[in-house]
Write a protein that holds these residues in place. Sequence first.
Motif, PDB file in Angstrom:
ATOM      1  N   ILE A  12      -6.617  24.363  -9.604  1.00  0.00           N
ATOM      2  CA  ILE A  12      -6.907  23.577  -8.394  1.00  0.00           C
ATOM      3  C   ILE A  12      -8.417  23.401  -8.238  1.00  0.00           C
ATOM      4  O   ILE A  12      -8.901  22.308  -7.942  1.00  0.00           O
ATOM      5  CB  ILE A  12      -6.283  24.250  -7.159  1.00  0.00           C
ATOM      6  CG1 ILE A  12      -4.754  24.145  -7.223  1.00  0.00           C
ATOM      7  CG2 ILE A  12      -6.795  23.614  -5.874  1.00  0.00           C
ATOM      8  CD1 ILE A  12      -4.022  25.010  -6.221  1.00  0.00           C
ATOM      9  N   THR A  13      -9.165  24.473  -8.454  1.00  0.00           N
ATOM     10  CA  THR A  13     -10.627  24.395  -8.359  1.00  0.00           C
ATOM     11  C   THR A  13     -11.184  23.422  -9.389  1.00  0.00           C
ATOM     12  O   THR A  13     -12.063  22.621  -9.083  1.00  0.00           O
ATOM     13  CB  THR A  13     -11.259  25.786  -8.565  1.00  0.00           C
ATOM     14  OG1 THR A  13     -10.762  26.664  -7.562  1.00  0.00           O
ATOM     15  CG2 THR A  13     -12.770  25.730  -8.499  1.00  0.00           C
ATOM     16  N   ARG A  47     -13.318  16.158  -9.294  1.00  0.00           N
ATOM     17  CA  ARG A  47     -12.933  15.010  -8.454  1.00  0.00           C
ATOM     18  C   ARG A  47     -11.743  14.253  -9.046  1.00  0.00           C
ATOM     19  O   ARG A  47     -11.726  13.026  -9.105  1.00  0.00           O
ATOM     20  CB  ARG A  47     -14.110  14.073  -8.243  1.00  0.00           C
ATOM     21  CG  ARG A  47     -15.253  14.704  -7.493  1.00  0.00           C
ATOM     22  CD  ARG A  47     -16.362  13.705  -7.254  1.00  0.00           C
ATOM     23  NE  ARG A  47     -17.421  14.300  -6.469  1.00  0.00           N
ATOM     24  CZ  ARG A  47     -18.521  14.839  -7.004  1.00  0.00           C
ATOM     25  NH1 ARG A  47     -18.680  14.842  -8.309  1.00  0.00           N
ATOM     26  NH2 ARG A  47     -19.447  15.363  -6.229  1.00  0.00           N
ATOM     27  N   MET A  48     -10.743  15.006  -9.512  1.00  0.00           N
ATOM     28  CA  MET A  48      -9.533  14.401 -10.081  1.00  0.00           C
ATOM     29  C   MET A  48      -8.353  14.700  -9.164  1.00  0.00           C
ATOM     30  O   MET A  48      -7.548  15.576  -9.443  1.00  0.00           O
ATOM     31  CB  MET A  48      -9.267  14.957 -11.483  1.00  0.00           C
ATOM     32  CG  MET A  48     -10.294  14.569 -12.484  1.00  0.00           C
ATOM     33  SD  MET A  48      -9.841  14.891 -14.204  1.00  0.00           S
ATOM     34  CE  MET A  48      -9.452  16.598 -14.213  1.00  0.00           C
ATOM     35  N   TRP A  49      -8.274  14.003  -8.049  1.00  0.00           N
ATOM     36  CA  TRP A  49      -7.170  14.213  -7.134  1.00  0.00           C
ATOM     37  C   TRP A  49      -6.083  13.180  -7.397  1.00  0.00           C
ATOM     38  O   TRP A  49      -6.315  12.185  -8.084  1.00  0.00           O
ATOM     39  CB  TRP A  49      -7.644  14.183  -5.678  1.00  0.00           C
ATOM     40  CG  TRP A  49      -8.749  13.223  -5.423  1.00  0.00           C
ATOM     41  CD1 TRP A  49      -8.675  11.881  -5.271  1.00  0.00           C
ATOM     42  CD2 TRP A  49     -10.136  13.541  -5.323  1.00  0.00           C
ATOM     43  NE1 TRP A  49      -9.910  11.348  -5.063  1.00  0.00           N
ATOM     44  CE2 TRP A  49     -10.830  12.350  -5.090  1.00  0.00           C
ATOM     45  CE3 TRP A  49     -10.859  14.740  -5.385  1.00  0.00           C
ATOM     46  CZ2 TRP A  49     -12.210  12.302  -4.933  1.00  0.00           C
ATOM     47  CZ3 TRP A  49     -12.223  14.687  -5.230  1.00  0.00           C
ATOM     48  CH2 TRP A  49     -12.885  13.481  -5.009  1.00  0.00           C
ATOM     49  N   PRO A  50      -4.904  13.404  -6.835  1.00  0.00           N
ATOM     50  CA  PRO A  50      -3.796  12.470  -7.094  1.00  0.00           C
ATOM     51  C   PRO A  50      -4.130  11.040  -6.668  1.00  0.00           C
ATOM     52  O   PRO A  50      -4.841  10.819  -5.693  1.00  0.00           O
ATOM     53  CB  PRO A  50      -2.653  13.030  -6.231  1.00  0.00           C
ATOM     54  CG  PRO A  50      -2.995  14.458  -6.021  1.00  0.00           C
ATOM     55  CD  PRO A  50      -4.500  14.540  -6.018  1.00  0.00           C
ATOM     56  N   PHE A  51      -3.617  10.097  -7.421  1.00  0.00           N
ATOM     57  CA  PHE A  51      -3.730   8.660  -7.171  1.00  0.00           C
ATOM     58  C   PHE A  51      -5.160   8.139  -7.324  1.00  0.00           C
ATOM     59  O   PHE A  51      -5.454   7.031  -6.884  1.00  0.00           O
ATOM     60  CB  PHE A  51      -3.175   8.287  -5.784  1.00  0.00           C
ATOM     61  CG  PHE A  51      -1.810   8.854  -5.524  1.00  0.00           C
ATOM     62  CD1 PHE A  51      -0.724   8.416  -6.264  1.00  0.00           C
ATOM     63  CD2 PHE A  51      -1.616   9.846  -4.580  1.00  0.00           C
ATOM     64  CE1 PHE A  51       0.537   8.945  -6.040  1.00  0.00           C
ATOM     65  CE2 PHE A  51      -0.367  10.389  -4.351  1.00  0.00           C
ATOM     66  CZ  PHE A  51       0.709   9.931  -5.084  1.00  0.00           C
ATOM     67  N   LYS A  52      -6.030   8.893  -7.946  1.00  0.00           N
ATOM     68  CA  LYS A  52      -7.400   8.428  -8.170  1.00  0.00           C
ATOM     69  C   LYS A  52      -7.409   7.493  -9.374  1.00  0.00           C
ATOM     70  O   LYS A  52      -6.773   7.768 -10.390  1.00  0.00           O
ATOM     71  CB  LYS A  52      -8.323   9.618  -8.426  1.00  0.00           C
ATOM     72  CG  LYS A  52      -9.753   9.204  -8.626  1.00  0.00           C
ATOM     73  CD  LYS A  52     -10.649  10.418  -8.753  1.00  0.00           C
ATOM     74  CE  LYS A  52     -12.071   9.984  -8.715  1.00  0.00           C
ATOM     75  NZ  LYS A  52     -12.710   9.985  -9.970  1.00  0.00           N
TER      76      LYS A  52
END
Length: 179
Positions: A118-119, A125-130
């Motif tokens: 998660i860290t 900066r790889m979050w979902p829907f990016k």
Amino acid sequence: MEASKVIHAIYTDDDVLMSAVKKVKAEKHHIEEIYTPFPVHGLDKAMGLAPTRIAITSFMYGCVGLTVAIVMMNFIMIEDWPQDIGGKPSFSYLENMPAFVPIMFELTVFFAAHLMVITFYLRSRMWPFKKAENPDPRTTDDHFLMEIPVHDNEESLAALLKDTGAVEIKIVDKDEDAH
């Protein structure tokens, strides 16, 4: 608006890329980013990137997992609902700790692994829907891309990159590329 321009140099071999990075850094140019289809050993050192601190966070997350395991087992097995399992009564945590070692180990690994992933995703900066930031889809297959900002030195930089073995050189406006 000159600062928003970057030059993309495409390479087809990781060894050629590594020597090119060393030559470009020796010429005092700033390499913004390098896109590779697989991890290239030593590339971070050649680029002059600071060492990662993910191992430190992993250790801290493991300590949190160990603490959660100890507190959880003490509460569940000693304080809340003590049970006589196999003729071994639960009088104190220390007497029963050898039986709890596997659980302590597993929760240490569980917390370290999951929180570290998660860290890593948040830090990268790889979050979902990016939307993907990859400038050239070939870098996911067999090409390597070096991105360098251009500051009124397009010709000399392009010549340097051609000398280092780049098979393709493109000047791109980052503002247009983002849309």
